[in-house]
Scaffold this motif. Structure first.
Motif, PDB file in Angstrom:
ATOM      1  N   TYR A   1       0.828  -1.206   0.000  1.00 23.91           N
ATOM      2  CA  TYR A   1       0.000   0.000   0.000  1.00 23.91           C
ATOM      3  C   TYR A   1       0.863   1.257   0.000  1.00 23.91           C
ATOM      4  CZ  TYR A   1      -3.115  -3.555   1.763  1.00 23.91           C
ATOM      5  OH  TYR A   1      -3.836  -4.716   1.894  1.00 23.91           O
TER       6      TYR A   1
ATOM      7  N   TYR B   1       0.086   5.218   1.272  1.00 25.01           N
ATOM      8  CA  TYR B   1      -0.788   6.188   1.924  1.00 25.01           C
ATOM      9  C   TYR B   1      -0.081   7.539   1.957  1.00 25.01           C
ATOM     10  CZ  TYR B   1      -3.650   2.381   3.904  1.00 25.01           C
ATOM     11  OH  TYR B   1      -4.478   1.296   4.090  1.00 25.01           O
TER      12      TYR B   1
ATOM     13  N   GLN C   1      -0.286  11.181   4.393  1.00 19.52           N
ATOM     14  CA  GLN C   1      -0.814  11.706   5.650  1.00 19.52           C
ATOM     15  C   GLN C   1      -0.611  13.200   5.676  1.00 19.52           C
ATOM     16  OE1 GLN C   1       1.021  10.427   9.379  1.00 19.52           O
ATOM     17  NE2 GLN C   1      -0.944  10.633  10.424  1.00 19.52           N
TER      18      GLN C   1
ATOM     19  N   GLY D   1      -5.682  12.338   8.822  1.00 16.56           N
ATOM     20  CA  GLY D   1      -5.428  10.912   8.958  1.00 16.56           C
ATOM     21  C   GLY D   1      -4.660  10.394   7.761  1.00 16.56           C
ATOM     22  N   LEU D   2      -4.740   9.108   7.498  1.00 12.74           N
ATOM     23  CA  LEU D   2      -4.068   8.501   6.346  1.00 12.74           C
ATOM     24  C   LEU D   2      -5.083   8.286   5.244  1.00 12.74           C
ATOM     25  CD1 LEU D   2      -2.152   7.634   8.781  1.00 12.74           C
ATOM     26  CD2 LEU D   2      -1.398   5.838   7.234  1.00 12.74           C
TER      27      LEU D   2
ATOM     28  N   PHE E   1       3.561   7.100   3.329  1.00 12.75           N
ATOM     29  CA  PHE E   1       3.873   5.843   4.009  1.00 12.75           C
ATOM     30  C   PHE E   1       3.591   4.665   3.093  1.00 12.75           C
ATOM     31  CE2 PHE E   1       4.877   7.117   8.248  1.00 12.75           C
ATOM     32  CZ  PHE E   1       4.149   8.278   8.486  1.00 12.75           C
TER      33      PHE E   1
ATOM     34  N   LEU F   1      -1.320  -4.345   9.021  1.00 16.89           N
ATOM     35  CA  LEU F   1      -0.332  -3.694   8.180  1.00 16.89           C
ATOM     36  C   LEU F   1       0.954  -3.432   8.953  1.00 16.89           C
ATOM     37  CD1 LEU F   1      -2.731  -3.295   6.275  1.00 16.89           C
ATOM     38  CD2 LEU F   1      -1.944  -0.950   5.895  1.00 16.89           C
TER      39      LEU F   1
ATOM     40  N   PHE G   1       4.170  -0.863   8.613  1.00 19.85           N
ATOM     41  CA  PHE G   1       4.467   0.397   7.948  1.00 19.85           C
ATOM     42  C   PHE G   1       5.954   0.674   7.868  1.00 19.85           C
ATOM     43  CE2 PHE G   1       0.571   2.744   7.137  1.00 19.85           C
ATOM     44  CZ  PHE G   1      -0.358   1.996   7.836  1.00 19.85           C
ATOM     45  N   GLY G   2       6.334   1.366   6.787  1.00 24.50           N
ATOM     46  CA  GLY G   2       7.656   1.962   6.717  1.00 24.50           C
ATOM     47  C   GLY G   2       7.705   3.221   7.559  1.00 24.50           C
ATOM     48  N   SER G   3       8.862   3.848   7.615  1.00 25.75           N
ATOM     49  CA  SER G   3       9.058   5.006   8.495  1.00 25.75           C
ATOM     50  C   SER G   3       8.642   6.318   7.843  1.00 25.75           C
ATOM     51  CB  SER G   3      10.514   5.089   8.940  1.00 25.75           C
ATOM     52  OG  SER G   3      11.360   5.163   7.802  1.00 25.75           O
TER      53      SER G   3
END
Lengths: 115, 112
Positions: A33, A35, A37, A42-43, A90, A104, A106-108
């Motif tokens: 995914y 996203y 933000q 929100g995302l 993200f 999920l 998530f990456g940083s």
């Protein structure tokens, strides 16, 4: 374990420039995914890939393209950056149980500024 | 928009108190998930509750799901300053098994 790795961490673009955000996961997840933000929003889902070889639009796909290069990698491309695309991006990945999405990872994040 | 709504948008409590956050959504779901985000960081998964479950616990976290009201709540008991973060609910809708849609989040501040 690296988990989800996205690059770069920071980027400044001028309006009209293009760039690709890279994402890779080492958890053998089927789904990936992208996203964005924004403060107070929100995302919001840009694009997702439920499995290798497929990609689908999310809530806010305009101005973006994606490529599921292989099972590990999912890139996001801005062809002609606009100030409205200033955001934190993200990448995430998840496993699936049958047809059901699991949690999920998530990456940083990538902080992108378009001037 | 399929985005769920969270309530309250911001919450400030003292250490040791309980914090409750609510999430409402619009259509039938496969599961609902809660995430935490510390300032400037990525999101971390907290708990997943499936549509056929009504309550789930994980440490000091308690999540409830009421599918008839299309709502969920996250309770953090005996809060600590380290719980200060933003909390998001996310829904995996039944009609589309590929997407996870996030709410706008609740910002929790726990004062020492």
């Amino acid at each position: 374990n690296a988990g989800v790795t996205q690059t770069p961490k920071f980027q400044v673009l001028k309006t009209g420039q293009s760039m690709t955000l890279q994402c890779a996961q080492d958890m053998n997840h089927n789904s990936m995914y992208w996203y964005r933000q924004d403060p107070g929003m929100g995302l919001r889902l840009i694009y997702y890939s439920a499995s290798e070889g497929t990609t689908d639009k999310g809530e806010v796909p305009n101005g973006y393209n994606v490529s599921r290069l292989n099972k590990r990698e999912f890139s996001l491309r801005l062809e002609s950056a606009a100030p409205s695309q200033t955001s934190v991006y993200f990448c995430a990945s998840s496993a699936r149980t049958g047809m059901t999405l699991e949690k999920l990872f998530f990456g940083s994040g990538t902080q992108l500024s378009v001037l | 928009s399929q985005q769920g709504e969270e309530d309250p948008q911001a919450l400030s409590i003292q250490e040791g108190e309980n914090a409750t956050m609510n999430c409402s959504y619009k259509t039938s779901i496969n599961n609902l998930q809660w995430y935490r985000q510390n300032s400037g960081r990525g999101l971390v998964h907290l708990i997943l509750i499936r549509s056929n479950e009504r309550e789930k616990h994980s440490g000091r976290l308690r999540v409830t799901l009421d599918t008839s009201k299309k709502s969920s709540s996250l309770l953090i008991t005996a809060s600590r300053a380290a719980d200060t973060a933003s909390y998001f609910c996310a829904t995996a809708y039944s009609g589309n098994t590929g997407k996870l849609i996030f709410g706008q989040g609740t910002t929790l501040q726990v004062k020492p």
